[in-house]
Design an enzyme around this catalytic site. Sequence first.
Site, PDB file in Angstrom:
ATOM      1  N   LYS A   1     -14.341   8.690  -4.914  1.00  0.00           N
ATOM      2  CA  LYS A   1     -15.639   9.083  -4.341  1.00  0.00           C
ATOM      3  C   LYS A   1     -16.086  10.426  -4.916  1.00  0.00           C
ATOM      4  CE  LYS A   1     -14.015   6.997  -0.052  1.00  0.00           C
ATOM      5  NZ  LYS A   1     -13.332   7.324   1.227  1.00  0.00           N
TER       6      LYS A   1
ATOM      7  N   HIS B   1       0.788  -1.236   0.000  1.00  0.00           N
ATOM      8  CA  HIS B   1       0.000   0.000   0.000  1.00  0.00           C
ATOM      9  C   HIS B   1       0.812   1.274   0.000  1.00  0.00           C
ATOM     10  CE1 HIS B   1      -4.226  -1.208   0.432  1.00  0.00           C
ATOM     11  NE2 HIS B   1      -3.698  -2.326   0.900  1.00  0.00           N
TER      12      HIS B   1
ATOM     13  N   THR C   1      -8.445   6.690  -2.746  1.00  0.00           N
ATOM     14  CA  THR C   1      -9.804   6.238  -3.033  1.00  0.00           C
ATOM     15  C   THR C   1     -10.774   7.401  -2.844  1.00  0.00           C
ATOM     16  OG1 THR C   1      -9.920   5.423  -0.756  1.00  0.00           O
ATOM     17  CG2 THR C   1      -9.527   3.792  -2.493  1.00  0.00           C
TER      18      THR C   1
ATOM     19  N   LYS D   1       0.626  14.479   1.225  1.00  0.00           N
ATOM     20  CA  LYS D   1      -0.660  14.790   0.608  1.00  0.00           C
ATOM     21  C   LYS D   1      -0.801  16.295   0.324  1.00  0.00           C
ATOM     22  CE  LYS D   1      -3.104  10.844   2.736  1.00  0.00           C
ATOM     23  NZ  LYS D   1      -3.905  10.169   1.692  1.00  0.00           N
TER      24      LYS D   1
ATOM     25  N   LYS E   1      -8.934  14.081   3.760  1.00  0.00           N
ATOM     26  CA  LYS E   1      -8.088  12.894   3.807  1.00  0.00           C
ATOM     27  C   LYS E   1      -7.232  13.018   5.047  1.00  0.00           C
ATOM     28  CE  LYS E   1      -6.471  14.047  -0.351  1.00  0.00           C
ATOM     29  NZ  LYS E   1      -6.444  12.768  -1.029  1.00  0.00           N
ATOM     30  N   ARG E   2      -6.477  11.966   5.414  1.00  0.00           N
ATOM     31  CA  ARG E   2      -5.592  12.118   6.559  1.00  0.00           C
ATOM     32  C   ARG E   2      -4.609  13.269   6.316  1.00  0.00           C
ATOM     33  NH1 ARG E   2      -5.791   8.270  10.898  1.00  0.00           N
ATOM     34  NH2 ARG E   2      -3.937   9.380  11.576  1.00  0.00           N
TER      35      ARG E   2
END
Length: 814
Positions: free
Chosen positions: A657, A356, A653, A551, A545-546
């Site tokens: 969405k 992952h 992911t 990110k 998101k986290r």
Amino acid sequence: MHTYTKKELMALITGKLRRNFGRDVDEATSLHMFKACALVLRDIMSERQMQTQDRTTRSHARQVHYLSLEFLMGRSLMKNAYNLGVLEPLKEAIEGLGFSAPELFESEPDAGLGNGGLGRLAACYLDSMTTLDIPATGYSICYELGIFKQKIVDGQQVELPDNWLGLGDAWLIPKMDEVEEVRFGGRVEDVWDEHGHHSIRHTGYDSVLAVPKDMEIAGYGTEHGNVLRLWDSKSPQPVDMSLFSRGEYLKAVERQALAESISKILYPEDNHYEGKSLRLKQQYFFVSATIQSIVRKHRAEYGTLRNFHLKHVIQINDTHPTLVIPELMRILLDEEGYGWDEAWNIVTHTVAYTNHTVLAEALERWPQQLVIDLLPRIWQIIVEISNRYQAELTTYFHGDMSKVERMAIIWGGDVRMANLCICACFAVNGVSALHSDILKREVFHDAYLRTPGKFKNVTNGIDHRRWLSECNPQLDALIKECCGGDRYLLDPDALSGLEKYKDDSAVLERLDAIKQANKKAFASYVARESGIILNTDAVFDVQVKRLHEYKRQLLNVLHIIYEYQHLKEDPNFMIVPKVYLFGAKAAPGYYVAKRIIHLINSLAATINADPICKDKLQVVFLENYRVSLAEKLMPASELSEQISTAGKEASGTGNMKFMMNGAVTIGTLDGANVEMHQVLGDENIFLFGLKAHEVSELKAKGYHSYEYYMHNNDLRAVVDALAQGFQDGVSYNDLAKRLLFGDGCPADEYLLLADFDSYRNAQKKAADTYLDRKKWNQMSLMNVARSGIFAADRSIRDYARDIWDVPVRDLSKL
Ligand SMILES: *Cc1c(COP(=O)(O)O)cnc(C)c1O
């Protein structure tokens, strides 16, 4: 398929209220009512699941076992009712009994047994495996406390415990007769009997009991039922009576507390390895209980383990369940008396590994001393695996020790879990095309050269029934009108039927009106929860998101500061009004991530209080981002921020969405964004930034963020503003310095300054496009229409065909 009417459900619910809670409807609280509804659905699912199990046993079908330390399930009442085809009658039954159905659904706590993407993926896959009629079981830990609840106090994250079981346990069925014993510590000795037969004697260990709590999983439009088996840890003795009798009461219950601490709490680090001994205990506890349970049922059915690998495939979600490899070896060697080669053949044809992440700080490497102390027999087996592997590698690479070292399982006092998986698993897959390529070309290149056939790709997917049909009922209705009714629920490719309406102004206006209505609904939810009034005439630009440096929430913030600075100079600067929405939990020990949350809140307070920004620029940090919040937010989102440094996000992911709900993406060519771009074309996505290979090249040649700062006046003003701080007087000089000079790490490790200009241009293009309503709605429509490949059903069909070798439900019968 049998279904239920409103009347039947009312009778079942009132029956539960009377028998389980000793109350009539008029005495029931909403808590009783929720539990009664859950129990009614649980009964239906349990019945189906037992029939499924009988069919599986009778046909000796091959089964899938999905092992994951996380399942981020969210809420279940609406989901289960939906899948069972009783959502409408259930709502009517609830209302008929004098309760509000939306309020009841809303009262359910999220089952937050996961951190983020990885755990949510496991939950989506359970739904798809069941819907596709695969005999499958999920396994994890029944954490008493799930992912912490986040509060924002004075702009900063505060963590509160998430005690979900008070209501959440209505879904769980304890199976006291299927308890397993798991052993820790002690000594192992070799024993030879008088015939020279060798065996292992394990003494002086501590036992912990693993109690299964099964959560029933319903598929959509099928009678098939599966379970998620959650292991709860219990001490074999309630108290130590020998200590108790001596008056040492505290000591007498200590052992029990220690055993029960194993399933107490979920580790809240996402994409980060922490070498904590309790975490290793969790991993072995869950893996050992799981494999013992599978083996016990297999023996009962077949009387031998020789055909084990033919009847079972074990998929491990990241390296967290890696110990299943030596644990299955232990059972085959020590309990079945198989020779090494036969045991190894079975194990290596049973276990498959999903990687992952390529982030170095996320790769698990357990200190060998911890393994020796906690799991002495498992350690011996890992050593044997490691020695044999190393000998093979040395021959294969003709003594090129740099390659042998990179691939070694035990090295420098650590056990490297990913290398153990690559050695023992028959398949290794990445989670997007780009990520799987990077695994083959870089991270696991040497292993790829030796066994190229092992390496596969399965691009992640999401449960489109939850993430579109259920959470966005108006869009669901439009799709059903345009794409052949319910068909898309089982055949997500049918979403492409929308495409032929891309010049149909009536459909485009419907799409626009649906988005507007969803924005209003979300705004009234936010107003109720927090009192904040969102500007629903503005673009909803969302990054949820986290919180992680890779990110790049900070890149988003830098750009907002840029807009704010220019708006102050020029009241007409914002060509379209914008609401920037953030939602993110930071791991409690991740200091920089928490600083970025504080920064977002400081900036938000300043911007939202500045009259210049009124109706033009608004920034809101949404507290406690979680599945149930995402379900409300996705339908209302217009611009999806997927802006990670290229090469760092394995798939994502969240991006899927948003796409399915008609948000347009502004993003880098990272993870599954690459495949989104492939199906959408340049014209339906706002791409920017360095590509993955350019990131590597720039780093190789030497990246100097300071030069970007010096040569770009806008950027310099923005970074300087960080140091200056905002209205609340808090300086973010630490973050500015991290970008310019680093801090025990490379300066601007994630290349925010290098991508700033390109990001700003993409934001400008998105705003310009938004002014052209028709164009925007067309882009939105194309995003929904081409999102079918990101359904988890597609991912599970890929796993079933390319890795698991199990049959799946046939679509041609639809
Ligand atoms: C989908 C989801 C995620 C994953 O989001 P990414 O943007 O892919 O990191 C994380 N948390 C929750 C609650 C989710 O629903």
